[in-house]
Each structure stands twice: as structure tokens, then as C-alpha cells.
Design an enzyme around this catalytic site. Structure first.
Site, short mmCIF file in Angstrom:
data_model
loop_
_atom_site.label_atom_id
_atom_site.label_comp_id
_atom_site.label_asym_id
_atom_site.label_seq_id
_atom_site.Cartn_x
_atom_site.Cartn_y
_atom_site.Cartn_z
N CYS A 141 1.58 6.66 9.01
CA CYS A 141 0.78 5.51 8.56
C CYS A 141 1.39 4.15 8.84
CB CYS A 141 0.42 5.68 7.10
SG CYS A 141 -0.74 7.05 6.89
N GLU B 238 -7.40 4.43 0.56
CA GLU B 238 -6.49 5.29 -0.22
C GLU B 238 -5.08 4.75 -0.11
OE1 GLU B 238 -6.96 8.07 -2.19
OE2 GLU B 238 -4.84 7.61 -2.52
#
Ligand SMILES: NC(=O)C1=CN([C@@H]2O[C@H](COP(=O)(O)OP(=O)(O)OC[C@H]3O[C@@H](n4cnc5c(N)ncnc54)[C@H](O)[C@@H]3O)[C@@H](O)[C@H]2O)C=CC1
Ligand SMILES: O=C(O)[C@H]1O[C@H](OP(=O)(O)OP(=O)(O)OC[C@H]2O[C@@H](n3ccc(=O)[nH]c3=O)[C@H](O)[C@@H]2O)[C@H](O)[C@@H](O)[C@@H]1O
Length: 437
Positions: A264, A148
Site C-alpha cells: 500500500c 479502508e
């Protein structure tokens, strides 16, 4: 199509709602009862622009249900794994406990023809291992890896209209079947001619960490230039504009300032280094250690700059910190540069008051020692310095004259090169920023 989504955090909740919006029948599962209760009531468990509206739309269709019960996935044909892969407590590596537990929870419920789809960001080699677990439990089920690329703050748009879709699939008939199933899931974005790349597992896994490594490197590159601009008396924002006009370089992701944070980029580059080390390929990504160091130095430099403008010590000074989230339009404070700077200033003896349009609750949970104030005017009142550390629109658009009437001293530090320097200086502010005179 009947779909399950395991893990309803920043990635999974948006994915589940978006899949329902695309017309699928979706069941979302999370072990966190608070997230499930919020979603069951049609509310997003976190702040993400557009998600509440999307939940209201799909809520009316009845196509999205949520549960804390792993058995709720039974009957779905495609199962998306969207659980967290945080940095391990004792190393740079990714903690795969949640991914393993989520897949193990699926195994007894898999029916022939089911497809398990990994979306979490994982070290290369994980998909192959999980595929072995799936095959052992249900030989007629398969696994695909579908990384993703959404950005927080734009998650709904990025999910419904991605700029590319990547499938990592096994060889042979199982792979062909997986591609067909994923094409059915993503029929709507594919109809918009979204590029689709079909690859093997390791390529799909590496695409994800390579993309995040490139983005982190681009940010650290411009921040390294900012360090040079500081010593040479140059201006990094003009430099970024000038090099950004070269189409081969591009201006996006060249915003110098406090650097990258979030759940992230920082953990992904560290996990990539750790995995490369396990594979005996440390030199290939050794540069990422420097990317990480440059990034961390920006936070230290901001504390130094605040100390400098406040006369050599922040002890006893009142500092207003504008921004707690790691980026605007998000309430996510994981590895937030803004919050780390605020905490370091507090630890150095400053009285720090932090304001943020959305992230105060999350920030307080991580740093309860700081003061938080929802009202911006109260935050800046009697401050000796104002630090803009996350570039929310309401901070970028502040009127320096109005704010100037509230503070004790007109000193502003622009941690994101987001303010109109000329306007602030014209209003009598001492303006300082990273990478600019
Ligand atoms: N946040 C983002 O913008 C993006 C995240 N990713 C990746 O997606 C993954 C998830 O990230 P986030 O959504 O940010 O994390 P998050 O921490 O917000 O969400 C993870 C969710 O998984 C749940 N969970 C953990 N174990 C579970 C289990 N066994 N069964 C069901 N639920 C379980 C947790 O309760 C939590 O709600 C990570 O690998 C991340 O690197 C990838 C692209 C974008
Ligand atoms: O894997 C992920 O989770 C996601 O990580 C990032 O998305 P995100 O972390 O939501 O946010 P970004 O917009 O990439 O910003 C990350 C950090 O970099 C900082 N940044 C960004 C751009 C810039 O020019 N300068 C800069 O310092 C931001 O302030 C923020 O702290 C990637 O952009 C997504 O493609 C990816 O899917």
C-alpha cells in the site's frame, strides 16, 4: 443486512468475516479458487492474527459463504468492492483493471435500491466514473466510496473497531439513502461513538491517499534524520524519542530503519503523484518523490553497511537474514524492504539464508534464488553476519549470548532499531544500525 464482498485478499477477507461477525449475512466472491477454497474450509488464505479465530466464530453462525461465481452476489443489498489496485507495470499509476472488472461483473445483478461501496484505494475521480456505470445499468442503484484504513497485523481489530469511518456519497436523496444504508452496516462501530465523516466522492478518495501519504512522509522524515545522524555521529532513536514527546509530533511512526514497504504505502504515494500529474497539480505532491527516494535509499544503505562490516565485499560471505515480510505479524512480502535487501546481497555474491515465522512461502515465490530456512538456529549457524530486517517479536527477544555460540562471527545489523544494543554489545557483538553510531 445482506452484503456481498468482491475480492477476498488482505482487505476483503477480513472485511467479509468482520461484517458477518457484526451480524450481517455475507457472501464473499473472489476469482482465485485457492482463496475461496481456504475460506470455505474456515481457514484464512494468508496470515493475519485473529482471522482464523474469527472465521471459526462466524463459520459456526452460517452467516459467511464464499464463491468464485460472480452471480453469487444476487440478493445482497450492499456490495463492497475490495479488489486490488496495484501499481501498473509501465508507470506509477494505479492499475484499475480489477476494480473496473469487479464493478462490471456486478452491474447485471444490481436490483433497485442496491448500494455499490468502493473500499479499494483508488485515484481521485474513480468513484464518479464508476457511479456513471452503475447509474447506466440500474438507475435506482447508487455508489458510495468508503475507504479502508486497516493495518495488516491488526486488521481484525481495525475493522471491528475503526478509529474513523468515511463515506463518500452523491448529493441529494441518493446520498442520504447511501448514508442510511452504510449506517446500518456499521451500526455496531457507530454505537461505540466512532467518528463518522460524510463527504463527497473526491474528498473520500483523497482522505485515503492523504492519510497514507502522511504516514509515508512521517517515516521518511525520520529516515532523513537517520541519514544526518549517520554523518553527524548522532542517534536517531534518541532523537525520535525526544521529538516524539512533543504531542504535536507524537512518537508513533517515527521508527527509523529500513523504511516502508508493503502492498500500500509505496504504490499509493506513486499513484497519487501520477494522478496529481494528470490533474495538472504535480507541484502539490512533488515532495512525495523525495519521500519515495529517501525510503529507497535506506535499502541501499543497508546493503552498503553489510558490505562495510564484512570487509568491503559480501561475495562468498554467509549472511543470515531474519525477516522476509514487510512488517511483523504479516506474511505479506509485497515490496518488502527485508526481501529486497536479501536479494541484493544474494546478487552481490553472498550466500544468503532467510528465515521468517510466516512469510517463507510467499518470499520463495518472489525470490526463488535465495535459500530459506524455517529454523532460526539453522539460519544463523556459521553466519558471518546476522541481519535483523523485520522486527518480529521472536527476533527482538533473541538471546545474543545463545545466538553468538552458533555464528561464525558476532556481527549483527539491526535494520529496524529493534534490538537491545547494550545487551548485544555486552555479549561481544559488533552492533551496527541505521541512523546510530
Ligand atoms: N492490505 C491492506 O492492508 C489494505 C488494502 N487496501 C486497499 O484495498 C485493495 C485490496 O488490497 P489487498 O486486499 O491488500 O489486495 P489483495 O491482492 O490481497 O486482494 C485482492 C483480491 O481481489 C481479487 N480479485 C481481483 N479481481 C477480482 C474480481 N473481478 N472479482 C473478484 N475478486 C477479484 C484477487 O484475486 C485478490 O484475492 C487495494 O486497493 C489496497 O490498496 C486498503 C486498506 C488496507
Ligand atoms: O492502505 C493500506 O493498505 C494501509 O497501509 C498502512 O498499513 P500497513 O501497510 O498494513 O502497515 P504499516 O503499519 O503502516 O507499515 C507500513 C510500513 O512502514 C514501516 N514503518 C512503519 C512505522 C514506522 O515507524 N517505521 C516504519 O518503517 C513498516 O515496517 C512497514 O514496512 C496504513 O498504516 C494503514 O492505515 C492503511 O490502511
Amino acid at each position: 443486512m445482506k452484503i456481498s464482498v468482491i475480492g477476498l485478499g488482505y482487505l476483503g477477507a477480513v472485511h467479509a468475516a468482520s461484517m458477518a461477525q457484526l451480524g450481517h449475512s455475507v457472501v464473499g466472491v473472489d476469482i482465485d479458487p485457492r482463496k475461496v477454497a481456504a475460506l470455505a474450509a474456515g481457514r484464512s488464505p494468508f496470515y493475519e492474527p485473529g482471522l482464523d479465530e474469527l472465521l471459526a466464530e462466524v463459520g459456526a453462525t452460517g452467516r459467511l459463504t464464499v464463491s468464485t461465481d460472480p452471480a453469487a452476489v444476487a440478493g445482497a443489498q450492499v456490495h463492497f468492492v475490495c479488489v486490488g489496485t496495484p501499481q501498473a507495470d509501465d508507470s506509477n499509476a494505479a492499475d484499475l483493471t480489477y476494480v473496473d472488472a469487479a464493478v462490471r461483473g456486478l452491474l447485471p445483478r444490481l436490483a433497485p435500491g442496491d448500494l455499490v461501496v468502493g473500499k479499494s484505494t483508488v485515484p481521485v475521480g474513480t468513484a464518479e466514473r464508476l457511479a456513471g456505470m452503475v447509474a447506466a445499468a440500474q438507475p435506482e442503484a447508487a455508489l458510495a466510496w468508503n475507504p479502508e484504513f486497516l493495518r495488516e497485523g491488526f486488521a481484525v481489530k481495525d475493522t471491528l473497531h475503526p478509529d474513523r469511518i468515511v463515506y463518500g456519497v452523491p448529493d441529494g436523496a441518493a446520498g442520504e439513502r447511501a448514508v442510511a444504508q452504510l449506517d446500518e452496516v456499521y451500526a455496531a462501530p457507530l454505537a461505540e461513538h466512532t467518528p463518522r465523516i460524510v463527504a463527497d466522492y473526491p474528498t473520500a478518495e483523497l482522505v485515503k491517499v492523504a492519510a497514507n501519504s502522511f504516514l509515508a512522509t512521517k517515516i521518511s522524515f525520520i529516515n532523513a534524520m537517520a541519514e544526518l545522524c549517520e554523518v553527524a555521529g548522532a542517534d536517531v532513536t534518541l532523537l525520535a524519542d525526544a521529538i516524539g514527546y512533543d504531542a504535536r509530533i507524537g512518537r508513533r511512526f517515527l521508527n527509523a530503519g529500513l523504511g516502508f514497504g508493503g502492498g500500500c504505502l509505496p504504490k499509493d504515494i506513486r499513484a497519487f503523484m501520477a494522478r496529481a500529474g494528470e490533474l495538472g497539480a504535480d507541484p502539490a505532491v512533488a515532495f512525495l518523490a523525495e519521500v519515495d527516494d529517501i525510503n529507497n535509499r535506506r535499502r541501499a544503505r543497508m546493503v552498503e553497511l553489510a558490505t562495510e562490516v564484512l570487509g568491503g565485499s559480501v561475495a562468498g560471505k554467509r549472511i543470515a537474514v531474519l525477516g522476509a515480510s514487510f512488517k511483523p505479524d504479516s506474511d505479506d512480502v509485497r515490496d518488502s524492504p527485508a526481501l529486497e535487501v536479501a536479494a541484493r546481497l544474494g546478487a552481490a555474491g553472498a550466500t544468503v539464508t532467510v528465515t521468517d515465522p510466516r512469510a517463507i512461502e510467499n518470499a520463495r515465490a518472489r525470490h526463488p534464488e535465495l535459500h530459506y530456512e524455517p529454523d532460526l538456529d539453522v539460519t544463523v549457524t556459521c553466519a558471518d553476519a546476522v541481519l535483523v530486517l523485520t522486527e518480529w517479536r521472536e527476533f527482538r527477544e533473541l538471546d545474543p549470548e545463545r545466538v553468538g555460540r552458533l555464528v561464525a562471527g558476532r556481527v549483527v545489523l539491526d535494520g529496524r532499531n529493534a534490538l537491545d544494543r547494550t545487551a548485544w554489545q555486552a555479549a561481544g557483538w559488533t552492533y551496527r544500525a541505521l541512523g546510530r553510531r
